[in-house]
Design a protein around this motif. Structure first.
Motif, PDB file in Angstrom:
ATOM      1  N   UNK A 170       0.831  -1.217   0.000  1.00 31.18           N
ATOM      2  CA  UNK A 170       0.000   0.000   0.000  1.00 31.18           C
ATOM      3  C   UNK A 170       0.858   1.257   0.000  1.00 31.18           C
ATOM      4  N   UNK A 171       1.979   1.213   0.706  1.00 32.21           N
ATOM      5  CA  UNK A 171       2.879   2.361   0.737  1.00 32.21           C
ATOM      6  C   UNK A 171       3.500   2.622  -0.632  1.00 32.21           C
ATOM      7  N   UNK A 172       3.874   1.545  -1.311  1.00 31.11           N
ATOM      8  CA  UNK A 172       4.590   1.690  -2.580  1.00 31.11           C
ATOM      9  C   UNK A 172       3.673   1.829  -3.779  1.00 31.11           C
ATOM     10  N   UNK A 173       2.580   1.004  -3.806  1.00 34.63           N
ATOM     11  CA  UNK A 173       1.844   0.832  -5.060  1.00 34.63           C
ATOM     12  C   UNK A 173       0.342   1.048  -4.961  1.00 34.63           C
ATOM     13  N   UNK A 174      -0.148   1.605  -3.873  1.00 33.89           N
ATOM     14  CA  UNK A 174      -1.586   1.861  -3.772  1.00 33.89           C
ATOM     15  C   UNK A 174      -2.049   2.698  -4.961  1.00 33.89           C
ATOM     16  N   UNK A 175      -3.238   2.385  -5.462  1.00 36.37           N
ATOM     17  CA  UNK A 175      -3.734   3.016  -6.678  1.00 36.37           C
ATOM     18  C   UNK A 175      -3.790   4.538  -6.581  1.00 36.37           C
ATOM     19  N   UNK A 176      -4.053   5.066  -5.397  1.00 32.61           N
ATOM     20  CA  UNK A 176      -4.194   6.520  -5.256  1.00 32.61           C
ATOM     21  C   UNK A 176      -3.015   7.164  -4.528  1.00 32.61           C
ATOM     22  N   UNK A 177      -2.392   6.442  -3.605  1.00 31.26           N
ATOM     23  CA  UNK A 177      -1.386   7.074  -2.758  1.00 31.26           C
ATOM     24  C   UNK A 177      -0.009   6.422  -2.853  1.00 31.26           C
ATOM     25  N   UNK A 178       0.143   5.382  -3.693  1.00 30.50           N
ATOM     26  CA  UNK A 178       1.413   4.679  -3.787  1.00 30.50           C
ATOM     27  C   UNK A 178       2.538   5.590  -4.259  1.00 30.50           C
ATOM     28  N   UNK A 179       3.635   5.629  -3.499  1.00 31.78           N
ATOM     29  CA  UNK A 179       4.730   6.560  -3.794  1.00 31.78           C
ATOM     30  C   UNK A 179       5.463   6.219  -5.082  1.00 31.78           C
ATOM     31  N   UNK A 180       5.460   4.928  -5.462  1.00 33.08           N
ATOM     32  CA  UNK A 180       6.259   4.509  -6.613  1.00 33.08           C
ATOM     33  C   UNK A 180       5.416   3.875  -7.724  1.00 33.08           C
ATOM     34  N   UNK A 181       4.140   4.091  -7.686  1.00 33.80           N
ATOM     35  CA  UNK A 181       3.266   3.494  -8.703  1.00 33.80           C
ATOM     36  C   UNK A 181       3.458   4.169 -10.063  1.00 33.80           C
ATOM     37  N   UNK A 182       3.627   3.347 -11.084  1.00 32.13           N
ATOM     38  CA  UNK A 182       3.645   3.822 -12.471  1.00 32.13           C
ATOM     39  C   UNK A 182       2.614   2.994 -13.223  1.00 32.13           C
ATOM     40  N   UNK A 183       1.605   3.639 -13.785  1.00 31.50           N
ATOM     41  CA  UNK A 183       0.524   2.928 -14.456  1.00 31.50           C
ATOM     42  C   UNK A 183       0.741   2.936 -15.966  1.00 31.50           C
ATOM     43  N   UNK A 184       0.734   1.779 -16.593  1.00 33.98           N
ATOM     44  CA  UNK A 184       0.889   1.735 -18.056  1.00 33.98           C
ATOM     45  C   UNK A 184      -0.284   2.413 -18.758  1.00 33.98           C
ATOM     46  N   UNK A 185      -0.071   2.810 -19.985  1.00 27.46           N
ATOM     47  CA  UNK A 185      -1.148   3.349 -20.809  1.00 27.46           C
ATOM     48  C   UNK A 185      -1.831   2.177 -21.503  1.00 27.46           C
ATOM     49  N   UNK A 186      -3.075   1.912 -21.118  1.00 23.21           N
ATOM     50  CA  UNK A 186      -3.794   0.770 -21.661  1.00 23.21           C
ATOM     51  C   UNK A 186      -4.664   1.187 -22.848  1.00 23.21           C
ATOM     52  N   UNK A 187      -5.015   0.252 -23.722  1.00 20.58           N
ATOM     53  CA  UNK A 187      -5.844   0.580 -24.887  1.00 20.58           C
ATOM     54  C   UNK A 187      -7.293   0.853 -24.496  1.00 20.58           C
ATOM     55  N   UNK A 188      -8.014   1.456 -25.399  1.00 22.29           N
ATOM     56  CA  UNK A 188      -9.429   1.751 -25.189  1.00 22.29           C
ATOM     57  C   UNK A 188     -10.234   0.463 -25.033  1.00 22.29           C
ATOM     58  N   UNK A 189     -11.198   0.485 -24.128  1.00 23.96           N
ATOM     59  CA  UNK A 189     -12.066  -0.671 -23.930  1.00 23.96           C
ATOM     60  C   UNK A 189     -12.832  -1.010 -25.204  1.00 23.96           C
ATOM     61  N   UNK A 190     -13.156   0.005 -25.990  1.00 19.64           N
ATOM     62  CA  UNK A 190     -13.912  -0.232 -27.226  1.00 19.64           C
ATOM     63  C   UNK A 190     -13.036  -0.897 -28.276  1.00 19.64           C
ATOM     64  N   UNK A 191     -11.765  -0.509 -28.329  1.00 21.06           N
ATOM     65  CA  UNK A 191     -10.829  -1.163 -29.244  1.00 21.06           C
ATOM     66  C   UNK A 191     -10.694  -2.641 -28.904  1.00 21.06           C
ATOM     67  N   UNK A 192     -10.521  -2.927 -27.623  1.00 21.91           N
ATOM     68  CA  UNK A 192     -10.355  -4.323 -27.202  1.00 21.91           C
ATOM     69  C   UNK A 192     -11.629  -5.120 -27.425  1.00 21.91           C
ATOM     70  N   UNK A 193     -12.779  -4.509 -27.152  1.00 15.54           N
ATOM     71  CA  UNK A 193     -14.053  -5.188 -27.390  1.00 15.54           C
ATOM     72  C   UNK A 193     -14.170  -5.628 -28.840  1.00 15.54           C
ATOM     73  N   UNK A 194     -13.838  -4.733 -29.752  1.00 15.78           N
ATOM     74  CA  UNK A 194     -13.940  -5.065 -31.173  1.00 15.78           C
ATOM     75  C   UNK A 194     -12.939  -6.147 -31.568  1.00 15.78           C
ATOM     76  N   UNK A 195     -11.751  -6.135 -30.984  1.00 16.45           N
ATOM     77  CA  UNK A 195     -10.757  -7.155 -31.288  1.00 16.45           C
ATOM     78  C   UNK A 195     -11.195  -8.522 -30.766  1.00 16.45           C
ATOM     79  N   UNK A 196     -11.800  -8.546 -29.579  1.00 16.38           N
ATOM     80  CA  UNK A 196     -12.306  -9.816 -29.042  1.00 16.38           C
ATOM     81  C   UNK A 196     -13.345 -10.404 -29.986  1.00 16.38           C
ATOM     82  N   UNK A 197     -14.231  -9.575 -30.494  1.00 19.43           N
ATOM     83  CA  UNK A 197     -15.248 -10.064 -31.422  1.00 19.43           C
ATOM     84  C   UNK A 197     -14.634 -10.489 -32.745  1.00 19.43           C
ATOM     85  N   UNK A 198     -13.643  -9.739 -33.216  1.00 23.48           N
ATOM     86  CA  UNK A 198     -12.966 -10.110 -34.456  1.00 23.48           C
ATOM     87  C   UNK A 198     -12.280 -11.471 -34.312  1.00 23.48           C
ATOM     88  N   UNK A 199     -11.840 -11.776 -33.097  1.00 24.78           N
ATOM     89  CA  UNK A 199     -11.180 -13.053 -32.829  1.00 24.78           C
ATOM     90  C   UNK A 199     -12.178 -14.179 -32.565  1.00 24.78           C
TER      91      UNK A 199
END
Length: 276
Positions: free
Chosen positions: A156-185
């Motif tokens: 919680x000290x290091x990586x809490x979603x709101x207060x984590x001192x060292x948290x780095x969040x990746x840039x994730x794709x749009x939910x709509x992009x992934x939804x369409x890819x799941x259906x395409x697959x």
């Protein structure tokens, strides 16, 4: 009555059990079906068929995709079941993995300035996984004696979603992009744990884009959320699923396999959709 736990993680991402161990446990618990839904990887899909051979439990191929609701700036997770064209999803898995690995390496550098860990050390803990996760950083720190649990005070000290001192969040794709890819697959797309990321607003938009189902039975969905999701599912003819979001020992609270399950009729509907 047949039931299935359709939200399970293994060592292929950030769980503690091997896929083989997960199937063994599901059989010991007399589950009829279990889905391997590791984060942003198709490795579980590729193993599911072999793992199910000779077992009394049905092993459903799946994955859990990390996405973002760009309109509201919130995370969204989509469960994918039974994709038939894995090559369609492979590029997005590789891209998410690349971004996640970059973010975790940045976190390791931050942590290493205050604790005696290295990238190589953390990578060793991730050798059975398809990527590197915060969990693997915590494994290294636990072995060095800085905490006794993966998701305790230090996490919680290091990586809490709101207060984590060292948290780095990746840039994730749009939910709509992934939804369409799941259906395409040829896969079935289900909105995961709507309460964790406050996904009820984007749910309505995902339904309009062809979302197949919603995860109703999840340890962190409240009774009110479950009721709401069941109502939306009935109105729009959506599939309903349930799962424990099993991670083995890598959880903040104890959540055994089978804590939340998909009842017989919803399970039957999902299997029919996958096999169609």
């Amino acid at each position: 009555m047949q039931v299935g736990d359709l939200h399970c993680h293994t060592r292929l991402s950030d769980g503690s059990l091997s896929p083989e161990g997960l199937v063994w446990l599901a059989q010991k618990l007399h589950l009829d079906a279990v889905a391997i839904t590791d984060h942003d990887t198709l490795a579980g899909c590729r193993q599911a068929k072999e793992l199910g051979k000779g077992q009394q439990v049905r092993v459903i191929p799946g994955a859990e995709f990390s996405c973002v609701d760009e309109k509201r700036g919130r995370k969204v997770h989509l469960l994918c079941y039974g994709p038939k064209k894995l090559q369609v999803l492979e590029p997005i898995c590789q891209e998410i993995g690349r971004r996640r690995r970059e973010a975790v390496h940045q976190m390791i550098e931050k942590v290493a300035a205050h604790y005696p860990i290295t990238v190589e050390m953390v990578e060793r803990y991730a050798q059975n996984s398809t990527c590197v996760y915060k969990t693997h950083i915590m494994e290294a720190l636990m072995d060095l004696g800085y905490d006794v649990e993966a998701y305790g005070t230090l996490f919680r000290k290091l990586f809490h979603q709101k207060t984590g001192a060292y948290l780095v969040t990746p840039q994730f794709p749009s939910a709509f992009e992934v939804l369409h890819l799941i259906h395409e697959a040829g896969g079935v797309a289900v909105l995961a744990h709507a309460e964790i990321y406050d996904s009820l607003d984007v749910l309505e938009e995902l339904i309009q884009e062809g979302l197949d189902g919603v995860e109703v039975w999840h340890p962190r969905n409240s009774d009110a959320t479950r009721k709401h999701l069941l109502g939306r599912a009935k109105e729009h003819g959506l599939l309903t699923t349930g799962g424990s979001d099993f991670h083995g020992r890598f959880r903040g609270t104890a959540v055994p396999l089978g804590t939340c399950t998909t009842p017989e009729e919803p399970l039957k509907r999902l299997l029919e959709r996958i096999e169609a």
